[in-house]
Motif scaffolding. Structure first.
Motif, PDB file in Angstrom:
ATOM      1  N   GLY A 206     -20.980 124.211 -10.268  1.00 29.96           N
ATOM      2  CA  GLY A 206     -21.845 124.258 -11.215  1.00 29.96           C
ATOM      3  C   GLY A 206     -23.093 122.990 -11.503  1.00 29.96           C
ATOM      4  O   GLY A 206     -24.222 123.352 -11.491  1.00 29.96           O
ATOM      5  N   LEU A 207     -22.554 121.908 -11.094  1.00 33.81           N
ATOM      6  CA  LEU A 207     -23.408 120.643 -11.113  1.00 33.81           C
ATOM      7  C   LEU A 207     -24.476 120.999 -10.003  1.00 33.81           C
ATOM      8  O   LEU A 207     -25.590 120.601  -9.992  1.00 33.81           O
ATOM      9  CB  LEU A 207     -22.890 119.462 -10.812  1.00 33.81           C
ATOM     10  N   LEU A 208     -23.845 121.383  -8.642  1.00 34.41           N
ATOM     11  CA  LEU A 208     -24.939 121.623  -7.529  1.00 34.41           C
ATOM     12  C   LEU A 208     -25.665 122.823  -7.826  1.00 34.41           C
ATOM     13  O   LEU A 208     -26.989 122.889  -7.540  1.00 34.41           O
ATOM     14  CB  LEU A 208     -24.184 121.871  -6.530  1.00 34.41           C
ATOM     15  N   CYS A 209     -25.493 123.879  -8.583  1.00 35.54           N
ATOM     16  CA  CYS A 209     -26.281 124.979  -8.772  1.00 35.54           C
ATOM     17  C   CYS A 209     -27.345 124.499  -9.738  1.00 35.54           C
ATOM     18  O   CYS A 209     -28.519 124.602  -9.432  1.00 35.54           O
ATOM     19  CB  CYS A 209     -25.705 126.210  -9.654  1.00 35.54           C
ATOM     20  N   ALA A 210     -27.070 123.723 -10.864  1.00 35.01           N
ATOM     21  CA  ALA A 210     -28.154 122.962 -11.682  1.00 35.01           C
ATOM     22  C   ALA A 210     -29.011 122.129 -10.755  1.00 35.01           C
ATOM     23  O   ALA A 210     -30.159 122.140 -10.946  1.00 35.01           O
ATOM     24  CB  ALA A 210     -27.309 122.192 -12.720  1.00 35.01           C
ATOM     25  N   ALA A 211     -28.476 121.464  -9.825  1.00 35.41           N
ATOM     26  CA  ALA A 211     -29.156 120.577  -9.148  1.00 35.41           C
ATOM     27  C   ALA A 211     -30.272 121.259  -8.343  1.00 35.41           C
ATOM     28  O   ALA A 211     -31.317 120.744  -8.201  1.00 35.41           O
ATOM     29  CB  ALA A 211     -28.356 119.507  -8.358  1.00 35.41           C
ATOM     30  N   VAL A 212     -29.684 122.175  -7.645  1.00 35.79           N
ATOM     31  CA  VAL A 212     -30.798 122.937  -6.694  1.00 35.79           C
ATOM     32  C   VAL A 212     -31.897 123.632  -7.686  1.00 35.79           C
ATOM     33  O   VAL A 212     -33.102 123.759  -7.305  1.00 35.79           O
ATOM     34  CB  VAL A 212     -30.006 124.112  -6.034  1.00 35.79           C
ATOM     35  N   THR A 213     -31.309 124.130  -8.678  1.00 32.32           N
ATOM     36  CA  THR A 213     -32.482 124.604  -9.608  1.00 32.32           C
ATOM     37  C   THR A 213     -33.432 123.478 -10.087  1.00 32.32           C
ATOM     38  O   THR A 213     -34.632 123.795  -9.845  1.00 32.32           O
ATOM     39  CB  THR A 213     -31.690 125.201 -11.016  1.00 32.32           C
ATOM     40  N   LYS A 214     -33.037 122.460 -10.366  1.00 29.07           N
ATOM     41  CA  LYS A 214     -33.975 121.402 -10.719  1.00 29.07           C
ATOM     42  C   LYS A 214     -34.808 121.079  -9.383  1.00 29.07           C
ATOM     43  O   LYS A 214     -36.383 120.734  -9.660  1.00 29.07           O
ATOM     44  CB  LYS A 214     -33.076 120.120 -11.187  1.00 29.07           C
ATOM     45  N   ALA A 235     -23.369 115.474 -16.738  1.00 30.93           N
ATOM     46  CA  ALA A 235     -24.706 116.319 -16.279  1.00 30.93           C
ATOM     47  C   ALA A 235     -25.992 115.799 -16.848  1.00 30.93           C
ATOM     48  O   ALA A 235     -26.983 115.855 -16.030  1.00 30.93           O
ATOM     49  CB  ALA A 235     -24.200 117.713 -16.517  1.00 30.93           C
ATOM     50  N   ILE A 236     -25.857 115.681 -18.104  1.00 26.56           N
ATOM     51  CA  ILE A 236     -27.357 115.427 -18.582  1.00 26.56           C
ATOM     52  C   ILE A 236     -27.552 113.957 -18.373  1.00 26.56           C
ATOM     53  O   ILE A 236     -28.613 113.721 -18.137  1.00 26.56           O
ATOM     54  CB  ILE A 236     -27.063 115.632 -20.469  1.00 26.56           C
ATOM     55  N   GLU A 237     -26.789 112.849 -18.501  1.00 23.88           N
ATOM     56  CA  GLU A 237     -27.174 111.668 -18.124  1.00 23.88           C
ATOM     57  C   GLU A 237     -27.613 111.490 -16.758  1.00 23.88           C
ATOM     58  O   GLU A 237     -28.169 110.368 -16.674  1.00 23.88           O
ATOM     59  CB  GLU A 237     -25.969 110.500 -18.191  1.00 23.88           C
ATOM     60  N   ASN A 238     -27.317 112.407 -15.720  1.00 23.19           N
ATOM     61  CA  ASN A 238     -27.462 111.984 -14.441  1.00 23.19           C
ATOM     62  C   ASN A 238     -28.549 112.981 -14.011  1.00 23.19           C
ATOM     63  O   ASN A 238     -28.892 113.077 -12.947  1.00 23.19           O
ATOM     64  CB  ASN A 238     -26.294 112.314 -13.642  1.00 23.19           C
ATOM     65  N   GLY A 239     -29.143 113.757 -15.108  1.00 29.88           N
ATOM     66  CA  GLY A 239     -30.380 114.515 -14.665  1.00 29.88           C
ATOM     67  C   GLY A 239     -30.416 115.931 -14.045  1.00 29.88           C
ATOM     68  O   GLY A 239     -30.928 116.649 -13.754  1.00 29.88           O
ATOM     69  N   GLU A 359     -31.797 120.046   4.983  1.00 32.61           N
ATOM     70  CA  GLU A 359     -33.197 119.691   4.666  1.00 32.61           C
ATOM     71  C   GLU A 359     -33.291 119.184   3.163  1.00 32.61           C
ATOM     72  O   GLU A 359     -34.298 118.020   3.268  1.00 32.61           O
ATOM     73  CB  GLU A 359     -34.146 120.720   5.072  1.00 32.61           C
ATOM     74  N   LEU A 360     -32.791 119.819   2.379  1.00 29.30           N
ATOM     75  CA  LEU A 360     -32.877 119.272   1.044  1.00 29.30           C
ATOM     76  C   LEU A 360     -32.439 117.905   1.031  1.00 29.30           C
ATOM     77  O   LEU A 360     -33.137 117.194   0.000  1.00 29.30           O
ATOM     78  CB  LEU A 360     -32.218 120.498   0.237  1.00 29.30           C
ATOM     79  N   LEU A 361     -31.309 117.792   1.383  1.00 30.72           N
ATOM     80  CA  LEU A 361     -30.537 116.520   1.205  1.00 30.72           C
ATOM     81  C   LEU A 361     -31.459 115.319   1.892  1.00 30.72           C
ATOM     82  O   LEU A 361     -31.623 114.033   1.359  1.00 30.72           O
ATOM     83  CB  LEU A 361     -29.160 116.202   1.877  1.00 30.72           C
ATOM     84  N   ALA A 362     -32.239 115.734   3.179  1.00 30.55           N
ATOM     85  CA  ALA A 362     -32.999 114.489   3.779  1.00 30.55           C
ATOM     86  C   ALA A 362     -34.354 114.629   3.275  1.00 30.55           C
ATOM     87  O   ALA A 362     -35.069 113.624   3.692  1.00 30.55           O
ATOM     88  CB  ALA A 362     -32.924 115.253   5.181  1.00 30.55           C
ATOM     89  N   SER A 363     -34.758 115.297   2.196  1.00 31.79           N
ATOM     90  CA  SER A 363     -36.197 115.488   1.877  1.00 31.79           C
ATOM     91  C   SER A 363     -36.566 114.455   0.889  1.00 31.79           C
ATOM     92  O   SER A 363     -38.010 114.255   0.786  1.00 31.79           O
ATOM     93  CB  SER A 363     -36.373 116.868   1.077  1.00 31.79           C
ATOM     94  N   ASN A 364     -35.614 113.518   0.283  1.00 27.41           N
ATOM     95  CA  ASN A 364     -36.020 112.612  -0.740  1.00 27.41           C
ATOM     96  C   ASN A 364     -36.853 113.237  -1.790  1.00 27.41           C
ATOM     97  O   ASN A 364     -37.870 112.830  -2.392  1.00 27.41           O
ATOM     98  CB  ASN A 364     -36.809 111.489  -0.235  1.00 27.41           C
ATOM     99  N   ASP A 367     -37.382 115.547  -7.598  1.00 25.53           N
ATOM    100  CA  ASP A 367     -36.352 116.352  -8.484  1.00 25.53           C
ATOM    101  C   ASP A 367     -34.975 116.570  -8.386  1.00 25.53           C
ATOM    102  O   ASP A 367     -34.385 117.169  -9.087  1.00 25.53           O
ATOM    103  CB  ASP A 367     -37.243 117.861  -8.572  1.00 25.53           C
ATOM    104  N   LEU A 368     -34.535 116.101  -7.180  1.00 30.70           N
ATOM    105  CA  LEU A 368     -33.228 116.432  -6.855  1.00 30.70           C
ATOM    106  C   LEU A 368     -32.317 115.379  -7.426  1.00 30.70           C
ATOM    107  O   LEU A 368     -32.457 114.279  -7.217  1.00 30.70           O
ATOM    108  CB  LEU A 368     -32.877 116.468  -5.427  1.00 30.70           C
ATOM    109  N   PRO A 369     -31.244 115.583  -8.382  1.00 28.42           N
ATOM    110  CA  PRO A 369     -30.375 114.413  -8.955  1.00 28.42           C
ATOM    111  C   PRO A 369     -29.582 113.960  -7.886  1.00 28.42           C
ATOM    112  O   PRO A 369     -29.506 114.561  -6.779  1.00 28.42           O
ATOM    113  CB  PRO A 369     -29.500 115.382  -9.894  1.00 28.42           C
ATOM    114  N   ASN A 370     -29.188 112.722  -8.070  1.00 23.15           N
ATOM    115  CA  ASN A 370     -28.492 111.968  -7.023  1.00 23.15           C
ATOM    116  C   ASN A 370     -27.017 112.629  -6.834  1.00 23.15           C
ATOM    117  O   ASN A 370     -26.052 112.279  -7.764  1.00 23.15           O
ATOM    118  CB  ASN A 370     -28.076 110.697  -7.486  1.00 23.15           C
ATOM    119  N   LEU A 371     -27.093 113.200  -5.568  1.00 26.48           N
ATOM    120  CA  LEU A 371     -25.630 114.258  -5.721  1.00 26.48           C
ATOM    121  C   LEU A 371     -24.289 113.177  -5.145  1.00 26.48           C
ATOM    122  O   LEU A 371     -23.428 113.835  -5.426  1.00 26.48           O
ATOM    123  CB  LEU A 371     -25.849 115.004  -4.596  1.00 26.48           C
TER     124      LEU A 371
END
Length: 410
Positions: A206-214, A235-239, A359-364, A367-371
């Motif tokens: 769920g957190l990863l779905c939220a992160a990818v959406t962000k 989830a809220i405190e970590n964006g 590619e997403l992980l390497a992109s910096n 808008d991607l939270p700290n996974l």
């Protein structure tokens, strides 16, 4: 022979060595994990030998560990679990005309552990994840079972090994597999800017779905819902989310009247609809915020959450069914059909998604939270695999720390 000695025998080489022995964690029954030695032959044509350095524990692994089955899939022989893995290439088949020529010893790789037939209609259309002949490591669906990655080394097809940049950590390497699930789910959702997205379940998926959406639709607003207040807070405190809903626990059980159960789910949906994001304005002043949930990611598999998802999603919206729960559920189909709320199945990931996840992980991407924060606990060595599974089944550890993703370093 100790595991350290066995591991030291697997040295980087461009020449294929003879069979060696590796240590594996092997499940023989419910909660019956044993450390065993097994033979590992030389890599075959197109294969790499990869030493496994980190494996994340998945919900399906936990089902197998606790019950020796995952839903209707029953384990029929001793099984090594684990499929969310990062490793180092140490050897390869010497045929330079195969995909192994793209690799060299020392390459850091994330392992895509599903091996499809590559011949059926689904495979040829890029939807290899629903190949009827899929062989997936740590799953008991195929027989003999494809052994998972909780072992010191494996031979794996080079076409399903993905290089990781040096700045992508081993923790993130072990998250590529569940991140690919989330990326595929967001692809299936086909989100537009400024949608309101609801995620049921604030666990790792769920957190990863939220992160990818962000990361991919930064103007979207994300609400996350869970019965655990600590997960919602995380989830809220970590964006990962803009707002969170703590779903009331202790709803009516399966033996209660259907009307009572549906009334509870409507109540949960009404709580979601009261989210503050529906009264927020965007900073650019162009439009007001979203008026209702148009896309829901159901990541729990819980019947009441699926029911609430139907009631909470706006007319014309869609629900991504990701959670693997009870395969038979009572759902208010009329509430979906009469409002054209679409059900969209999500199973693992399509061809090409793994590379995009890296590619997403390497992109910096800002808008991607700290996974990496999703990895809350780590255990080292095969001797500690049982303890890792016990921790993965908990909400908090003995110190009161939230448990999300548990990673085993081997």
């Amino acid at each position: 022979m100790s595991s350290h000695v066995l591991a030291s025998n697997i040295l980087p080489s461009t020449k294929v060595v003879a069979s060696t022995k590796v240590v594996a964690s092997v499940l023989h029954g419910p909660k019956d994990l044993r450390k065993e030695e097994r033979d590992l032959g030389p890599p075959g044509p197109g294969e790499l030998r990869v030493v496994i350095h980190a494996t994340g524990l998945c919900g399906s692994d936990l089902h197998y560990y606790n019950h020796f089955r995952n839903g209707d899939i029953v384990v029929r022989e001793p099984l090594t679990l684990g499929h969310e893995s990062f490793g180092i290439v140490v050897a390869m088949h010497p045929d330079l005309d195969t995909p192994t020529a793209m690799f060299q010893p020392g390459d850091r790789v994330a392992l895509e552990v599903g091996q499809p037939c590559q011949e059926c209609r689904c495979c040829k259309s890029g939807r290899y994840n629903i190949c009827a002949n899929m062989v997936f490591r740590s799953s008991a669906r195929s027989f003999p079972h494809a052994q998972g990655t909780l072992q010191h080394a494996i031979n794996h097809p080079a076409i399903y090994c993905h290089k990781l940049p040096l700045h992508v950590s081993y923790k993130l390497g072990a998250l590529v597999e569940p991140l690919s699930v989330a990326l595929h789910a967001v692809d299936r959702a086909n989100l537009s800017p400024r949608e309101a997205v609801l995620v049921f379940g604030a666990g790792p998926v769920g957190l990863l779905c939220a992160a990818v959406t962000k990361a991919t639709t930064p103007a979207a607003k994300v609400i996350i819902a869970d019965i655990q207040a600590e997960r919602v807070k995380f989830a809220i405190e970590n964006g990962f989310a803009d707002d969170g809903i703590v779903v009331p626990a202790g709803g009516p059980g399966g033996l209660e009247d259907v009307k009572v159960r549906l009334a509870f789910s409507k109540y949960v949906a009404d709580i979601v609809k009261e989210s503050s994001i529906f009264v927020q304005d965007y900073d650019d002043g162009e439009d007001d915020g979203p008026s209702g949930i148009t896309a829901t990611f159901e990541c729990t598999g819980v019947e009441s959450c699926m029911q609430a998802a139907i009631y909470a999603t706006e007319a014309g919206g869609r629900i991504m069914i990701i959670g693997m729960g009870n395969p038979i559920q009572t759902l208010p189909i009329g509430a979906a059909a009469l409002r054209e709320v679409d059900f969209i199945g999500v199973f693992r990931y399509r061809q090409g998604v793994y590379a995009r996840a890296i590619e997403l992980l390497a992109s910096n991407n800002p808008d991607l939270p700290n996974l990496e924060r999703i990895v809350t606990h780590q255990f080292c060595g095969m001797d500690n695999v049982p303890a890792a599974f016990e921790m993965a089944g908990r909400v908090k550890d003995d110190d009161g720390k939230l448990v999300l993703k548990v990673v085993v370093r081997t």
